[in-house]
Design a protein around this motif. Structure first.
Motif, PDB file in Angstrom:
ATOM      1  N   PRO A   4       5.741  -7.818   2.836  1.00  0.00           N
ATOM      2  CA  PRO A   4       5.667  -6.997   1.733  1.00  0.00           C
ATOM      3  C   PRO A   4       6.639  -7.434   0.660  1.00  0.00           C
ATOM      4  CG  PRO A   4       6.075  -5.942   3.818  1.00  0.00           C
ATOM      5  CD  PRO A   4       6.179  -7.264   4.102  1.00  0.00           C
ATOM      6  N   PHE A  47       1.655  -0.637  -6.849  1.00  0.00           N
ATOM      7  CA  PHE A  47       0.189  -0.896  -7.188  1.00  0.00           C
ATOM      8  C   PHE A  47      -0.124  -0.120  -8.507  1.00  0.00           C
ATOM      9  CE2 PHE A  47      -0.217   0.141  -2.549  1.00  0.00           C
ATOM     10  CZ  PHE A  47      -0.853  -1.013  -1.970  1.00  0.00           C
ATOM     11  N   ARG A 104      -8.218   6.956  -2.083  1.00  0.00           N
ATOM     12  CA  ARG A 104      -8.307   6.418  -0.650  1.00  0.00           C
ATOM     13  C   ARG A 104      -9.632   6.312  -0.350  1.00  0.00           C
ATOM     14  NH1 ARG A 104      -2.919   8.960  -0.483  1.00  0.00           N
ATOM     15  NH2 ARG A 104      -1.496   7.398   0.181  1.00  0.00           N
ATOM     16  N   ILE A 122      -8.673  -3.158  -2.700  1.00  0.00           N
ATOM     17  CA  ILE A 122      -7.385  -3.664  -2.289  1.00  0.00           C
ATOM     18  C   ILE A 122      -7.345  -2.958  -0.890  1.00  0.00           C
ATOM     19  CG2 ILE A 122      -5.508  -1.988  -3.073  1.00  0.00           C
ATOM     20  CD1 ILE A 122      -4.022  -4.796  -3.749  1.00  0.00           C
ATOM     21  N   SER A 123      -6.715  -3.532   0.342  1.00  0.00           N
ATOM     22  CA  SER A 123      -6.445  -3.151   1.422  1.00  0.00           C
ATOM     23  C   SER A 123      -5.005  -2.945   1.862  1.00  0.00           C
ATOM     24  CB  SER A 123      -7.151  -3.855   2.629  1.00  0.00           C
ATOM     25  OG  SER A 123      -8.390  -3.838   2.414  1.00  0.00           O
ATOM     26  N   SER A 124      -4.578  -1.950   2.464  1.00  0.00           N
ATOM     27  CA  SER A 124      -3.327  -1.844   2.855  1.00  0.00           C
ATOM     28  C   SER A 124      -2.937  -1.246   4.018  1.00  0.00           C
ATOM     29  CB  SER A 124      -2.389  -1.167   1.698  1.00  0.00           C
ATOM     30  OG  SER A 124      -1.057  -1.266   2.206  1.00  0.00           O
ATOM     31  N   ASP A 190       1.562   4.782   1.622  1.00  0.00           N
ATOM     32  CA  ASP A 190       1.359   3.242   1.673  1.00  0.00           C
ATOM     33  C   ASP A 190       2.480   2.321   2.124  1.00  0.00           C
ATOM     34  OD1 ASP A 190      -0.738   1.105   0.776  1.00  0.00           O
ATOM     35  OD2 ASP A 190       1.143   0.573   0.286  1.00  0.00           O
ATOM     36  N   TYR A 192       3.556  -0.496   1.237  1.00  0.00           N
ATOM     37  CA  TYR A 192       3.827  -1.253   0.007  1.00  0.00           C
ATOM     38  C   TYR A 192       4.594  -0.279  -0.780  1.00  0.00           C
ATOM     39  CZ  TYR A 192       1.552  -5.330   1.740  1.00  0.00           C
ATOM     40  OH  TYR A 192       1.033  -6.190   2.574  1.00  0.00           O
ATOM     41  N   THR A 193       4.172   0.963  -0.957  1.00  0.00           N
ATOM     42  CA  THR A 193       5.011   2.130  -1.725  1.00  0.00           C
ATOM     43  C   THR A 193       6.355   2.193  -1.107  1.00  0.00           C
ATOM     44  OG1 THR A 193       2.938   2.924  -2.430  1.00  0.00           O
ATOM     45  CG2 THR A 193       4.842   4.327  -2.479  1.00  0.00           C
ATOM     46  N   GLU A 217      -7.653   1.796   2.670  1.00  0.00           N
ATOM     47  CA  GLU A 217      -8.133   0.954   1.462  1.00  0.00           C
ATOM     48  C   GLU A 217      -8.107   2.034   0.276  1.00  0.00           C
ATOM     49  OE1 GLU A 217     -11.466  -2.019   3.069  1.00  0.00           O
ATOM     50  OE2 GLU A 217     -11.776   0.136   3.396  1.00  0.00           O
ATOM     51  N   TYR A 218      -8.118   1.309  -0.727  1.00  0.00           N
ATOM     52  CA  TYR A 218      -8.194   1.995  -2.231  1.00  0.00           C
ATOM     53  C   TYR A 218      -9.248   1.544  -2.968  1.00  0.00           C
ATOM     54  CZ  TYR A 218      -3.203   3.250  -1.299  1.00  0.00           C
ATOM     55  OH  TYR A 218      -1.871   3.817  -0.632  1.00  0.00           O
TER      56      TYR A 218
END
Length: 243
Positions: A4, A47, A104, A122-124, A190, A192-193, A217-218
């Motif tokens: 991350p 993001f 999402r 993008i995947s997360s 998320d 990363y968030t 995924e977004y």
């Protein structure tokens, strides 16, 4: 498998070499007829967010669609959605853009009346955030803070954690504050968030609950009133941008 790094943007790790999408005659005509287009976005760092230093939209998804703009010759502009209405209502409002970032991508979503979804860009992963001074049994009845109108998140909880009670808050910050202040047991967002936001000093008493990570995924949400050819154009363009 990169670690991350919320400070990274698409421009940091994207290849400088790319190909242009192969469009049909109808798609080329649509692009020609739409030289500019506004896209809405939520405040979901890293993001997509408003850079406090410049006041301009920034983030991985913003950078990605700026590259798509170069590929297509369409000038995308970005307008912040204040989380004041559900996405389907937002993209079908006469005063809002016809598309919005940060949807999402979940199969069999039940809240998409009036909307189309592109393929994921993008995947997360989902993850929960809790307090450092307690332990959690994920089979217990727990309250969990979610962003207002985040029906995709609500559906995810209902399907995967039926014993949890989702409680709405307006922003991601308010969700974390709810956990910190004891208003809810957990928050979900998320990973990363959460990494980006937990790095702030005032959230030092919170931590990610790593065992709960679940892939997600977004994608771009698009109004049904927009020609479906636009969704096809975006899907083809996303394939030409290496992530």
């Amino acid at each position: 498998n990169f670690p991350p790094r919320p400070d990274l943007t698409i421009g940091t790790y994207h290849s400088r070499t790319f190909t242009h999408p192969t469009l049909t005659r109808d798609e080329l005509q649509w692009v020609k007829n739409h030289p500019t287009m506004a896209i809405g976005y939520y405040e979901r760092p890293p993001f997509m967010y408003t850079d406090p230093a410049t006041g301009e939209p920034a983030g991985i998804a913003i950078d990605l669609f700026k590259q798509a703009s170069v590929h297509l010759g369409i000038e995308f502009t970005f307008e912040k959605n204040a989380d004041s209405m559900p996405p389907a209502q937002y993209v079908n409002s006469p005063d809002s853009p016809d598309a919005i970032l940060g949807m999402r991508y979940l199969k069999n979503r039940t809240d998409l009346e009036g909307m189309q979804l592109t393929k994921p860009y993008i995947s997360s992963a989902f993850g929960f955030v809790g307090r450092r001074d307690r332990t959690y049994a994920m089979t217990e009845w727990l309250t969990v803070a979610i962003p207002a109108f985040s029906n995709g998140t609500r559906q995810f909880i209902r399907t995967n954690y039926p014993s949890f009670e989702p409680i709405d808050f307006q922003t991601q910050d308010e969700c974390l504050e709810a956990v910190r202040d004891g208003k809810t047991d957990l928050a979900i967002m998320d990973i990363y968030t959460s990494s980006f936001m937990l790095s702030r000093y005032r959230y030092s008493d919170l931590m990610p609950i790593s065992a709960t990570i679940t892939p997600q995924e977004y994608c771009l949400g698009v109004s049904d009133k927009l020609d479906p050819v636009f969704v096809s154009i975006i899907n083809k363009t996303l394939l030409t941008i290496p992530i």
